[in-house]
Write a protein that holds these residues in place. Structure first.
Motif, PDB file in Angstrom:
ATOM      1  N   LEU A 264       3.209   2.530  -7.709  1.00  0.00           N
ATOM      2  CA  LEU A 264       4.433   2.321  -8.486  1.00  0.00           C
ATOM      3  C   LEU A 264       4.641   3.391  -9.560  1.00  0.00           C
ATOM      4  CD1 LEU A 264       4.334  -1.563  -8.895  1.00  0.00           C
ATOM      5  CD2 LEU A 264       5.833  -0.224  -7.391  1.00  0.00           C
ATOM      6  N   ALA A 265       3.561   4.057  -9.963  1.00  0.00           N
ATOM      7  CA  ALA A 265       3.666   5.095 -10.995  1.00  0.00           C
ATOM      8  C   ALA A 265       3.979   6.463 -10.422  1.00  0.00           C
ATOM      9  CB  ALA A 265       2.358   5.170 -11.793  1.00  0.00           C
ATOM     10  N   SER A 266       3.758   6.647  -9.122  1.00  0.00           N
ATOM     11  CA  SER A 266       3.917   7.958  -8.500  1.00  0.00           C
ATOM     12  C   SER A 266       5.263   8.087  -7.794  1.00  0.00           C
ATOM     13  CB  SER A 266       2.792   8.188  -7.495  1.00  0.00           C
ATOM     14  OG  SER A 266       3.008   7.402  -6.327  1.00  0.00           O
ATOM     15  N   GLU A 267       5.494   9.299  -7.296  1.00  0.00           N
ATOM     16  CA  GLU A 267       6.726   9.567  -6.551  1.00  0.00           C
ATOM     17  C   GLU A 267       6.772   8.844  -5.219  1.00  0.00           C
ATOM     18  OE1 GLU A 267       9.695  11.707  -7.184  1.00  0.00           O
ATOM     19  OE2 GLU A 267       8.932  10.860  -9.032  1.00  0.00           O
ATOM     20  N   ASP A 268       5.642   8.280  -4.781  1.00  0.00           N
ATOM     21  CA  ASP A 268       5.642   7.491  -3.549  1.00  0.00           C
ATOM     22  C   ASP A 268       6.650   6.355  -3.612  1.00  0.00           C
ATOM     23  OD1 ASP A 268       3.712   8.925  -2.212  1.00  0.00           O
ATOM     24  OD2 ASP A 268       2.053   7.656  -2.858  1.00  0.00           O
ATOM     25  N   SER A 269       6.879   5.833  -4.824  1.00  0.00           N
ATOM     26  CA  SER A 269       7.752   4.657  -4.987  1.00  0.00           C
ATOM     27  C   SER A 269       9.060   5.000  -5.685  1.00  0.00           C
ATOM     28  CB  SER A 269       7.020   3.570  -5.783  1.00  0.00           C
ATOM     29  OG  SER A 269       6.709   4.041  -7.087  1.00  0.00           O
ATOM     30  N   ARG A 270       9.520   6.220  -5.526  1.00  0.00           N
ATOM     31  CA  ARG A 270      10.696   6.651  -6.290  1.00  0.00           C
ATOM     32  C   ARG A 270      11.975   5.895  -5.930  1.00  0.00           C
ATOM     33  NH1 ARG A 270      11.470  12.784  -3.866  1.00  0.00           N
ATOM     34  NH2 ARG A 270      11.865  12.219  -1.693  1.00  0.00           N
ATOM     35  N   TYR A 271      11.980   5.168  -4.795  1.00  0.00           N
ATOM     36  CA  TYR A 271      13.153   4.378  -4.405  1.00  0.00           C
ATOM     37  C   TYR A 271      12.927   2.889  -4.654  1.00  0.00           C
ATOM     38  CZ  TYR A 271      17.430   3.423  -1.718  1.00  0.00           C
ATOM     39  OH  TYR A 271      18.684   3.037  -1.326  1.00  0.00           O
ATOM     40  N   ILE A 272      11.956   2.563  -5.492  1.00  0.00           N
ATOM     41  CA  ILE A 272      11.611   1.166  -5.769  1.00  0.00           C
ATOM     42  C   ILE A 272      11.739   0.870  -7.250  1.00  0.00           C
ATOM     43  CG2 ILE A 272       9.764  -0.560  -5.721  1.00  0.00           C
ATOM     44  CD1 ILE A 272       8.654   0.818  -3.246  1.00  0.00           C
ATOM     45  N   SER A 273      12.509  -0.164  -7.588  1.00  0.00           N
ATOM     46  CA  SER A 273      12.607  -0.630  -8.968  1.00  0.00           C
ATOM     47  C   SER A 273      12.992  -2.108  -8.968  1.00  0.00           C
ATOM     48  CB  SER A 273      13.637   0.179  -9.764  1.00  0.00           C
ATOM     49  OG  SER A 273      13.515  -0.086 -11.147  1.00  0.00           O
ATOM     50  N   GLY A 274      12.505  -2.828  -9.957  1.00  0.00           N
ATOM     51  CA  GLY A 274      12.799  -4.246 -10.069  1.00  0.00           C
ATOM     52  C   GLY A 274      11.990  -5.106  -9.108  1.00  0.00           C
ATOM     53  N   GLN A 275      10.899  -4.556  -8.569  1.00  0.00           N
ATOM     54  CA  GLN A 275      10.130  -5.250  -7.543  1.00  0.00           C
ATOM     55  C   GLN A 275       8.732  -5.616  -8.039  1.00  0.00           C
ATOM     56  OE1 GLN A 275      12.028  -5.994  -4.907  1.00  0.00           O
ATOM     57  NE2 GLN A 275      13.620  -4.783  -5.937  1.00  0.00           N
ATOM     58  N   VAL A 276       8.043  -6.430  -7.219  1.00  0.00           N
ATOM     59  CA  VAL A 276       6.694  -6.893  -7.558  1.00  0.00           C
ATOM     60  C   VAL A 276       5.776  -6.711  -6.358  1.00  0.00           C
ATOM     61  CG1 VAL A 276       5.301  -8.810  -8.418  1.00  0.00           C
ATOM     62  CG2 VAL A 276       7.717  -8.648  -9.065  1.00  0.00           C
ATOM     63  N   LEU A 277       4.609  -6.125  -6.586  1.00  0.00           N
ATOM     64  CA  LEU A 277       3.573  -6.034  -5.554  1.00  0.00           C
ATOM     65  C   LEU A 277       2.568  -7.159  -5.751  1.00  0.00           C
ATOM     66  CD1 LEU A 277       2.878  -2.186  -5.338  1.00  0.00           C
ATOM     67  CD2 LEU A 277       4.527  -3.571  -4.069  1.00  0.00           C
ATOM     68  N   HIS A 278       1.979  -7.623  -4.651  1.00  0.00           N
ATOM     69  CA  HIS A 278       1.151  -8.836  -4.692  1.00  0.00           C
ATOM     70  C   HIS A 278      -0.251  -8.641  -4.113  1.00  0.00           C
ATOM     71  CE1 HIS A 278       4.558 -11.445  -5.821  1.00  0.00           C
ATOM     72  NE2 HIS A 278       5.274 -10.607  -5.098  1.00  0.00           N
ATOM     73  N   PRO A 279      -1.143  -7.970  -4.828  1.00  0.00           N
ATOM     74  CA  PRO A 279      -2.531  -7.888  -4.371  1.00  0.00           C
ATOM     75  C   PRO A 279      -3.259  -9.187  -4.720  1.00  0.00           C
ATOM     76  CG  PRO A 279      -2.288  -6.682  -6.422  1.00  0.00           C
ATOM     77  CD  PRO A 279      -0.915  -7.192  -6.055  1.00  0.00           C
ATOM     78  N   ASN A 280      -3.153 -10.185  -3.835  1.00  0.00           N
ATOM     79  CA  ASN A 280      -3.619 -11.526  -4.205  1.00  0.00           C
ATOM     80  C   ASN A 280      -4.528 -12.175  -3.159  1.00  0.00           C
ATOM     81  OD1 ASN A 280      -1.925 -12.417  -2.142  1.00  0.00           O
ATOM     82  ND2 ASN A 280      -0.270 -13.021  -3.514  1.00  0.00           N
ATOM     83  N   GLY A 281      -5.074 -11.375  -2.267  1.00  0.00           N
ATOM     84  CA  GLY A 281      -5.998 -11.941  -1.304  1.00  0.00           C
ATOM     85  C   GLY A 281      -5.342 -12.651  -0.146  1.00  0.00           C
ATOM     86  N   GLY A 282      -4.058 -12.379   0.078  1.00  0.00           N
ATOM     87  CA  GLY A 282      -3.377 -12.925   1.241  1.00  0.00           C
ATOM     88  C   GLY A 282      -2.506 -14.130   0.998  1.00  0.00           C
ATOM     89  N   GLU A 283      -2.333 -14.555  -0.252  1.00  0.00           N
ATOM     90  CA  GLU A 283      -1.483 -15.705  -0.533  1.00  0.00           C
ATOM     91  C   GLU A 283      -0.017 -15.293  -0.446  1.00  0.00           C
ATOM     92  OE1 GLU A 283      -0.836 -19.176  -3.938  1.00  0.00           O
ATOM     93  OE2 GLU A 283      -2.502 -17.783  -4.077  1.00  0.00           O
ATOM     94  N   ILE A 284       0.759 -16.036   0.329  1.00  0.00           N
ATOM     95  CA  ILE A 284       2.184 -15.729   0.506  1.00  0.00           C
ATOM     96  C   ILE A 284       3.002 -16.514  -0.522  1.00  0.00           C
ATOM     97  CG2 ILE A 284       4.145 -15.839   2.081  1.00  0.00           C
ATOM     98  CD1 ILE A 284       2.084 -15.612   4.377  1.00  0.00           C
ATOM     99  N   VAL A 285       3.689 -15.779  -1.411  1.00  0.00           N
ATOM    100  CA  VAL A 285       4.409 -16.441  -2.495  1.00  0.00           C
ATOM    101  C   VAL A 285       5.910 -16.223  -2.424  1.00  0.00           C
ATOM    102  CG1 VAL A 285       2.451 -16.438  -4.074  1.00  0.00           C
ATOM    103  CG2 VAL A 285       3.968 -14.455  -4.020  1.00  0.00           C
ATOM    104  N   ASN A 286       6.365 -15.423  -1.456  1.00  0.00           N
ATOM    105  CA  ASN A 286       7.806 -15.194  -1.284  1.00  0.00           C
ATOM    106  C   ASN A 286       8.467 -14.718  -2.570  1.00  0.00           C
ATOM    107  OD1 ASN A 286       7.759 -16.042   1.463  1.00  0.00           O
ATOM    108  ND2 ASN A 286       7.745 -18.166   0.780  1.00  0.00           N
ATOM    109  N   GLY A 287       7.817 -13.805  -3.246  1.00  0.00           N
ATOM    110  CA  GLY A 287       8.347 -13.312  -4.521  1.00  0.00           C
ATOM    111  C   GLY A 287       8.792 -11.887  -4.487  1.00  0.00           C
TER     112      GLY A 287
END
Length: 287
Positions: A264-287
């Motif tokens: 999210l800090a690099s240019e890899d995500s330059r087309y992403i804003s207002g979003q959330v990433l979920h490193p949570n061990g596989g729990e699906i939260v639909n967020g």
């Protein structure tokens, strides 16, 4: 009523399905994005609250490895903070430590002032500091605890961002640490979960507010991650089982979360804003 005029961002065009890339105007950019060989965050300055240990430390080390200088704002864990600084400097990057209570507005302003004085700029803000206390019932949560939880976990994010805004430029980014509890709640962490829910809404609103300035705002919502906050907050019996109820049947490690922040800090995500990433061990939260 005047007819709405839509801005054209490319020439009108049509092809037979499935279409040919070479006939498109403009041709889609498919080559890998070119980064400096020294790292994705070369010569960036990153401010990380709660960066002395846990997720914050893992992010600080990864950012330094990718070429960023790091400012760490922490509460009182000076021994951990100094060790983190030492590790950052092994990557030949600068590190500034700022001790103090981020739950106080004047200290948040001080953090920004010191960062600008020492580093002349801020490119990346990682709002990450967090505290929680387990309570069996809402009746057990005192007003003092409620206020302290919000001051540290949410107000600090607001204040750090507010005082940093004048120094952020197009291409800067803000990344907030939320939690899986913002989506599914936590019966023993009611006030903590409420702050994380506020962080999600703050992230989305701030993203919309700053998008015309070219400043991206996103969040990371970790699941159970093994950090000093966990070891110091729960009883030994609970610590021994921490994370075992996740789909992967274990707690995550801070260095398994840090790559989400780097993305999210690099240019890899330059087309992403207002979003959330979920490193949570596989729990699906639909967020």
């Amino acid at each position: 009523m005047e007819k709405e005029i839509k801005k054209k961002i490319r020439p009108q065009q049509k092809q037979r399905r499935p279409g040919l890339e070479k006939n498109m105007n403009p041709v889609p950019e498919t080559e890998p994005i070119d980064y400096p060989k020294e790292g994705k965050l070369k010569n960036k300055v990153a401010l990380i609250t709660g960066g002395d240990s846990g997720i914050g430390k893992a992010v600080a080390l990864l950012f330094a490895k990718e070429g960023a200088d790091v400012v760490i704002a922490y509460l009182s864990e000076t021994k951990d903070a100094k060790e983190t600084k030492k590790e950052i400097e092994t990557y030949s990057r600068r590190c500034t430590l700022i001790k103090g209570d981020l739950g106080k507005e004047n200290h948040c302003k001080k953090v920004i002032d010191i960062t600008i004085k020492n580093h002349k700029k801020i490119d990346i803000i990682i709002n990450n500091a967090g505290l929680h206390w387990e309570s069996k019932s809402i009746e057990d949560i005192t007003t003092e605890q409620l206020i302290k939880t919000f001051q540290n976990n949410f107000y600090s994010y607001f204040w750090i961002t507010k005082y940093a805004i004048p120094y952020l430029q197009k291409g800067s980014c803000i990344i907030n640490t939320a939690s899986v509890t913002a989506y599914r709640g936590s019966p023993g962490l009611i006030d903590y979960s409420a702050t994380k829910g506020a962080i999600i809404s703050f992230t989305r609103s701030l993203s919309a507010n700053l998008i015309d300035k070219g400043i991206r705002v996103n969040a990371v919502a970790p699941g159970p991650i093994w950090t000093p906050l966990i070891a110091s907050s729960f009883k030994p019996t609970k610590n021994s089982e921490f994370g075992s109820d996740s789909p992967m049947k274990r707690a995550g490690q801070p260095n398994e979360v840090a790559p989400s922040f780097l993305f999210l800090a690099s240019e890899d995500s330059r087309y992403i804003s207002g979003q959330v990433l979920h490193p949570n061990g596989g729990e699906i939260v639909n967020g």
